[in-house]
Design an enzyme around this catalytic site. Structure first.
Site: not given
Ligand code: X8Z
Ligand code: ZN
Length: 672
Positions: A443, A554, A415-416, A544, A384-385, A419
């Site tokens: 975010e 988000y 996106h990354e 998450h 997960h990024a 941050h």
């Molecule tokens: O978790 C993330 C990023 C890292 S903060 C990749 N996002 C959420 C997800 O993937 O569920 C970005 C959009 C929503």
């Molecule tokens: Zn993020």
């Protein structure tokens, strides 16, 4: 994701004894901290200066332990990470306890804010009891490790084969076969079954920690970090959802019609979208359904994934020719590997180029050396990024991804880096202010840039043939954006509706899964096609939840990013419809953005928002302005259809916002 680092704070029992003793001890305190005598002389301002210093000292060891667990996942690294976390939390407990001396005393506004932040920062408030603290951090590392190493296996003996998340996501991304998608979706949702008991205990422990800090439960603590009361924040999310809900319903209705045509008799479930058919494991982004949903398949299309794949193939072929086309199989695998890494770095250079075009600095050299760009072959990692600030002066910043040449990963890099640029910009702030104005700001940075990735911009970097004029091309471009941005909105809301309910006790372990699917139905209009009883723990199949990253950020980001985008387009002197703006290359917009980032969390977010946009409230009208042409088109398409869906009566709703959601039509709306 931001590392949990500076967010980990709670009350300690450790210092209570020392604080009560009559004769201040001059011996150094725990961990070499100040002696009792020194503590008693300290002013509030001096206290915060010391906390900032100690924080900076502790940070690298803590972040390193987390980095290792995420990029080399096994029982050993899990132990190291959990102990690192425990040590950090224990220290921060001491800080919170020490800060109590200053309640009601005179101090500078900055110190007052820093002290308040000490208590608010953690999404994982640890209980006072050291044994429970240790248990909590062990559970957190274990759940994240279980997610990272998760795999779905079939067959026996020689025929046994296992697939990890990336491979199962590939099925949902590329394969439109109903059963293949169902198997991939169900397969991934087996990985979280063993987490259920751990999560029950985890929730009890964080609740205990939150109560020790003076909150009703962990959910209230999560909602308290927004420069407004927790109840106000809950109401804000409902207000924003009400603004965008009609747009979502139109998109839902259109999508359902197309799915029903593609899968006759099984394209919907009681008016809801089947969970496994949305091209995404969690139905949070529908971009992969483009071939089904493209409004005008014959008008100009954007095939960013195709362009990235071609780039990668060209690089690979060049290498193969250079190295030697007659290489043995092993050699060819190595060459492919090098080509993947090179291409992932090239994608990242491209994203960096957007930020530098705004006048922001280049990424430090160490970023390129220490980042994880692609999935390692020899070990498990959490794919997960995420973006990482490893030390307090932000000289060591990294991202961790498993990049593949597709559009989704390409935009995730932007996106990354959002941050990362936030870390770089607020690196000069004292550590306690090194954070987003609120977490939704953090975010939204990279996503604001993604909104600027117009067809013209994509053409300028060689990933599209350029913008075609005309309404059909515009609607295609809008649909492409809506499938990621609008489809996301109810998902962004429902995850924490579930966790708020778990934490406040209105959702109990015996209805964890039922409540999850009730919320999916109500907000997203999504349903599983087979029963998902309490033997499953479907929330745990979303990163998450085991990763304990709050999710409301988000949802807020998906509103805020449109406000930021509009303000930066104004700064860039953009004229014309909002959706046509790209502020790429515009230094005035860059300066304004950087000024906001540099503020970090040093003042209430309302002030920071005002400096950028002129307004002090979050507001979805920029979302609606942006998507106005699409919304009008969707209403036309849906004419004569009965839109909306009937969500089953929720078995439980989070007590905290039951009042706030009264009158919220999500889920049982009929529109169009
Ligand atoms: O978790 C993330 C990023 C890292 S903060 C990749 N996002 C959420 C997800 O993937 O569920 C970005 C959009 C929503
Ligand atoms: Zn993020």
């Amino acid at each position: 994701m931001k590392p949990r680092t500076r967010l980990a704070l709670a009350v300690a029992a450790g210092l209570v004894l020392a604080a009560c003793s009559r004769e201040p001890s001059t011996a150094p305190g725990p961990d070499g901290g100040p002696s009792q005598a020194q503590l008693e002389k300290e002013t509030a301002d001096q206290f915060i200066a010391r906390v900032n210093e100690e924080f900076a000292q502790l940070m690298p060891e803590y972040t390193a332990s987390q980095w290792i667990a995420s990029t080399y996942s096994n029982g050993d690294s899990e132990l190291v990470a959990s102990k690192g976390n425990e040590r950090f939390l224990a220290r921060t407990q001491q800080w919170v306890e020490q800060s109590r001396r200053f309640e009601g005393k005179e101090m500078s506004p900055a110190t007052e804010r820093a002290i308040a932040l000490l208590k608010l920062g953690t999404p994982m408030p640890p209980p006072r009891d050291p044994a429970k603290l240790s248990e909590l951090t062990a559970l957190a590392s274990k759940m994240e490790g279980t997610y990272g190493r998760g795999e779905y296996c079939t067959g026996e003996g020689e025929a046994r084969s296992c697939r990890q998340l990336g491979q199962l996501e590939d099925v949902l991304r590329n394969d439109r076969d109903y059963d293949a998608q169902l198997e991939a979706w169900q397969g991934w949702h087996t990985i979280s079954q063993p987490m259920r008991e751990d999560y029950v205990r985890f929730a009890a422990l964080v609740n205990e920690g939150a109560r020790d800090l003076g909150f009703a439960d962990a959910g209230e603590l999560w909602r308290a970090g927004y420069d407004m009361t927790p109840a106000e924040l809950a109401t804000e999310t409902d207000r924003l959802w009400n603004q965008v809900e009609p747009l979502y319903e139109q998109l839902h209705c259109y999508t359902r019609t197309r799915l029903e045509a593609e899968y006759p008799g099984k394209g919907s479930v009681n008016g809801m979208l089947p969970a496994h058919l949305m091209g995404n494991m969690w139905q949070q982004d529908w971009s992969n359904l483009w071939t089904l949903l493209a409004p005008y398949p014959n008008a100009s299309q954007l095939d960013v994934t195709g362009a990235l794949e071609r780039q990668y193939q060209a690089g690979l072929n060049e290498r193969l020719t250079r190295e030697n086309a007659l290489l043995p199989t092993d050699g060819r695998v190595e060459v492919a590997r090098a080509a993947q890494l090179e291409h992932a770095k090239a994608m990242t250079r491209q994203a960096e180029g957007f930020y530098t075009s705004l006048g922001m600095p280049a990424l430090p050299e160490s970023y390129w050396e220490k980042t994880q760009f692609i999935k390692p072959r020899d070990r498990d990692v959490v794919c997960h990024a995420s973006a990482w600030q490893m030390n307090a002066d932000a000289s060591d910043v990294r991202t961790k991804m498993c990049i593949k040449p597709n559009e989704e990963d390409f935009t995730t890099i932007y996106h990354e880096l959002g941050h990362v640029y936030y870390y770089l910009a607020y690196g000069q702030q004292p550590p306690l202010f090194q954070n987003g104005a609120h977490d939704g700001f953090h975010e939204a940075i990279g996503d604001t840039i993604v909104l600027s990735m117009t067809p013209e911009y994509l053409q300028s970097i060689g990933l599209a043939e350029g913008a075609a004029p005309g309404r059909e091309a515009l609607i295609n471009a809008q649909m492409r954006m809506a499938l990621s941005k609008v489809a996301f909105l109810p998902f962004g809301l429902m995850i924490d509706r579930w966790r708020w309910g778990v934490f406040d006790g209105s959702i109990t372990p015996d209805n964890y899964n039922q409540a999850w699917w009730d919320l999916k139905a109500r907000y997203q209009g999504v349903a599983p096609v087979t029963p998902r009883g309490e033997e499953f723990f479907d929330p745990g199949a979303k990163y998450h939840v085991p990763g304990n990253t709050p999710y409301t950020r988000y949802f807020l980001s998906h509103v805020l990013q449109f406000q930021f985008y509009k303000a930066l387009c104004d700064a860039a002197g953009h004229q014309g419809p909002l959706n046509a703006c790209s502020f790429a290359g515009n230094k005035a917009a860059g300066e304004k953005f950087w000024a906001m980032l540099s503020k970090g969390n040093s003042q209430p977010w309302q002030q920071t928002l005002k400096e950028l946009t002129g307004g002090e409230t979050m507001d979805a009208s920029a979302v609606l302005e942006y998507f106005a042409p699409l919304q009008e088109w969707l209403v036309e398409q849906n004419e004569g259809k009965t839109c909306g869906w009937q969500a089953p009566v929720a078995s439980a709703a989070p007590a905290v916002d039951r009042d706030a959601v009264e009158g919220d039509a999500a889920g049982d709306a009929t529109a169009g």
